[in-house]
Design a protein around this motif. Structure first.
Motif, PDB file in Angstrom:
ATOM      1  N   THR A   1      -8.333  -2.684   7.232  1.00 23.41           N
ATOM      2  CA  THR A   1      -9.294  -2.589   6.034  1.00 23.41           C
ATOM      3  C   THR A   1     -10.947  -3.269   7.132  1.00 23.41           C
ATOM      4  OG1 THR A   1      -8.392  -4.969   6.397  1.00 23.41           O
ATOM      5  CG2 THR A   1      -6.994  -3.324   5.211  1.00 23.41           C
TER       6      THR A   1
ATOM      7  N   HIS B   1      -9.272   7.280   2.568  1.00 17.04           N
ATOM      8  CA  HIS B   1      -9.030   6.929   4.193  1.00 17.04           C
ATOM      9  C   HIS B   1      -8.783   8.009   4.608  1.00 17.04           C
ATOM     10  CE1 HIS B   1      -4.681   7.771   2.249  1.00 17.04           C
ATOM     11  NE2 HIS B   1      -5.138   8.425   3.771  1.00 17.04           N
TER      12      HIS B   1
ATOM     13  N   SER C   1     -12.241  -0.317   1.846  1.00 19.09           N
ATOM     14  CA  SER C   1     -12.467  -1.402   1.650  1.00 19.09           C
ATOM     15  C   SER C   1     -13.193  -1.652   3.128  1.00 19.09           C
ATOM     16  CB  SER C   1     -10.783  -1.674   2.967  1.00 19.09           C
ATOM     17  OG  SER C   1     -11.139  -3.265   3.332  1.00 19.09           O
TER      18      SER C   1
ATOM     19  N   LEU D   1       0.830  -1.116  -0.050  1.00 20.69           N
ATOM     20  CA  LEU D   1       0.268   0.066   0.020  1.00 20.69           C
ATOM     21  C   LEU D   1       0.858   1.630   0.002  1.00 20.69           C
ATOM     22  CD1 LEU D   1      -2.882  -0.774   2.544  1.00 20.69           C
ATOM     23  CD2 LEU D   1      -2.927  -1.131  -0.463  1.00 20.69           C
TER      24      LEU D   1
ATOM     25  N   ASN E   1      -3.743   7.871  -3.349  1.00 22.53           N
ATOM     26  CA  ASN E   1      -4.103   7.490  -2.238  1.00 22.53           C
ATOM     27  C   ASN E   1      -5.351   8.261  -1.464  1.00 22.53           C
ATOM     28  OD1 ASN E   1      -2.786   8.808  -0.351  1.00 22.53           O
ATOM     29  ND2 ASN E   1      -1.264   7.798  -1.482  1.00 22.53           N
TER      30      ASN E   1
ATOM     31  N   PHE F   1      -7.885  -5.568  -1.892  1.00 19.45           N
ATOM     32  CA  PHE F   1      -8.002  -5.354  -0.375  1.00 19.45           C
ATOM     33  C   PHE F   1      -8.840  -6.084   0.224  1.00 19.45           C
ATOM     34  CE2 PHE F   1      -6.873  -0.642  -0.862  1.00 19.45           C
ATOM     35  CZ  PHE F   1      -6.924  -0.513   0.668  1.00 19.45           C
TER      36      PHE F   1
ATOM     37  N   TRP G   1      -9.516   2.356   6.240  1.00 17.51           N
ATOM     38  CA  TRP G   1      -9.232   2.279   4.593  1.00 17.51           C
ATOM     39  C   TRP G   1     -10.747   2.058   4.668  1.00 17.51           C
ATOM     40  CZ3 TRP G   1      -6.193   3.922   1.906  1.00 17.51           C
ATOM     41  CH2 TRP G   1      -4.429   3.917   1.752  1.00 17.51           C
TER      42      TRP G   1
ATOM     43  N   SER H   1      -2.712  -0.626   8.589  1.00 18.26           N
ATOM     44  CA  SER H   1      -4.067  -0.403   7.874  1.00 18.26           C
ATOM     45  C   SER H   1      -4.586  -1.108   9.067  1.00 18.26           C
ATOM     46  CB  SER H   1      -3.927  -0.960   7.066  1.00 18.26           C
ATOM     47  OG  SER H   1      -3.402  -0.202   6.155  1.00 18.26           O
TER      48      SER H   1
END
Length: 422
Positions: A63, A308, A336, A13, A405, A30, A333, A61
């Protein structure tokens, strides 16, 4: 020859190249993380916002939907005060550009309270009438053409005009300069937006342009109050306190993003997505008044324009077996979470009748839930109503996606439609 299915070890990522992949490839990655390693650790992000010797912090992260909701609702564990993006900015940029979304209580509580005073129902009704009028005017201006770049004709124009109305921007150079700054602010990772500038040069330049406009308008609004959001913000207070000039400038930058970039990209995603799924477009066109609200919610879930937000752990905490230490960066995220198979039935299907639809397009709740959520919904609802009532066969299958991103953006969206007869 078949393509091997990646494992979580293949997914980086932090790699700029990952964010140049198609949305489908990123969504598939993801899905692998959610299944195999839902709280992965990443090396420092590829970034030139800081010198290499300062860009040394990796990140965790989150998710999964429920983990993101937990982090969002526990700011005492997951702080916003050290920045809200995966990439680190110089500390001075955090304070002048990210306003109270990069703060914790008690100052966050005070500034959010002041903002809520400005967003009182009477003022919101005024803003909503502006939105509906601008959407109607814009579609009237482009409906007879039959073809064009939807981003250029509508997606950029609608939030720009609304932002100008919000703040009572005077027409001419100040208006154009301010809207341009607002619309390039989050494009620091995209080569098309950045041009020959460094990421920091682009971001800092846009922030300075917005601060300059705010510095001109704030004293003028104090002396001559108007019927606009900046006047309401200058006058608003909470517990007897008002915003300082520097806080008002930071809020002006924050609203520039909220009113421009996110809404701009959500509208482009909507048109592209309905082109990609024509049966869903036909479903909407058959009953626009009855289905537009649920269509807006599914567009918000599907597009996840805000990819995000980032937090920083204030204490050691374990999430799904991953031992996050105090001081570690933690990235939430949303893109995700909005595909989480444990929350959404058939999450990779675009379905405007989806109910319930508890997406996290505006965050995971808690004290930082997006104040502009209602207004963003109004913008999309107004635009989709005008477009699919008046030029319902609009077709835009080939977007030029941003390389980014933080914002899931679209730079260009060539479209065709049957011209509206005058």
């Amino acid at each position: 020859m078949t393509t091997a299915i990646p494992t979580h070890r293949d997914i980086d990522l932090s790699d700029k190249n990952f964010w140049a992949k198609s949305p489908e490839e990123r969504d598939a990655a993801f899905a692998v993380l959610r299944r195999e390693n839902p709280v992965p650790w990443s090396r420092p992000a590829d970034s030139d916002l800081l010198p290499p010797e300062q860009n040394t912090k990796g990140f965790w992260s989150l998710t999964k939907y429920e983990d993101i909701r937990f982090a969002s609702r526990h700011p005492e564990i997951f702080s916003s005060a050290q920045g809200i993006t995966m990439e680190d900015f110089p500390p001075e940029m955090i304070h002048i550009a990210q306003s109270f979304i990069a703060m914790d209580a008690p100052r966050h509580t005070q500034l959010r309270g002041i903002t809520q005073d400005a967003f009182k129902p009477r003022n919101m009704r005024r803003l909503q009438s502006w939105v509906q009028g601008h959407a109607r005017d814009l579609v009237s201006e482009m409906a007879h053409l039959g073809e064009g770049d939807f981003v250029e004709l509508v997606s950029v124009q609608l939030p720009g005009r609304i932002f100008g109305s919000f703040f009572g921007l005077p027409p001419g150079e100040i208006h154009d300069k301010t809207i341009n700054a607002a619309q390039r602010l989050l494009g620091w990772t995209d080569p098309q937006v950045r041009g020959d500038q460094t990421a920091l040069e682009l971001f800092a330049g846009a922030v300075m342009d917005l601060h300059e406009t705010a510095g001109l308008l704030i004293p003028e609004r104090r002396a001559n109050p108007g019927d606009d959001l900046l006047t309401w913000m200058v006058q608003a207070e909470f517990d007897g306190k008002k915003m300082t000039d520097d806080e008002l400038k930071g809020f002006f930058v924050l609203l520039a993003v909220a009113a421009n970039d996110t809404t701009r990209h959500a509208s482009a995603h909507a048109i592209h997505t309905f082109s990609k799924f024509p049966q869903q477009r036909e479903l909407l066109v058959a009953d626009v008044p009855g289905r537009v609200d649920s269509a807006v919610e599914e567009v918000l879930r599907w597009s996840s324009v805000l990819a995000h937000m980032r937090r920083t752990a204030t204490q050691d905490v374990t999430v799904r077996g991953s031992e996050i230490k105090a001081g570690d960066k933690v990235v939430l995220w949303y893109m995700s979470a909005n595909r989480d198979e444990e929350i959404f039935d058939d999450p990779f299907t675009f379905d405007i009748t989806r109910n319930p639809n508890p997406h996290l397009a505006f965050g995971g709740g808690g004290p930082h839930f997006c104040l502009g959520a209602a207004l963003a919904r109004t913008m999309l609802r107004s635009l989709l109503t005008e477009v699919y009532t008046r030029i319902p066969d609009i077709h835009a299958p080939d977007p030029n996606f941003q390389v980014a991103n933080f914002i899931n953006g679209i730079n260009n969206l060539p479209a065709t439609w049957t011209p509206e007869q005058s």
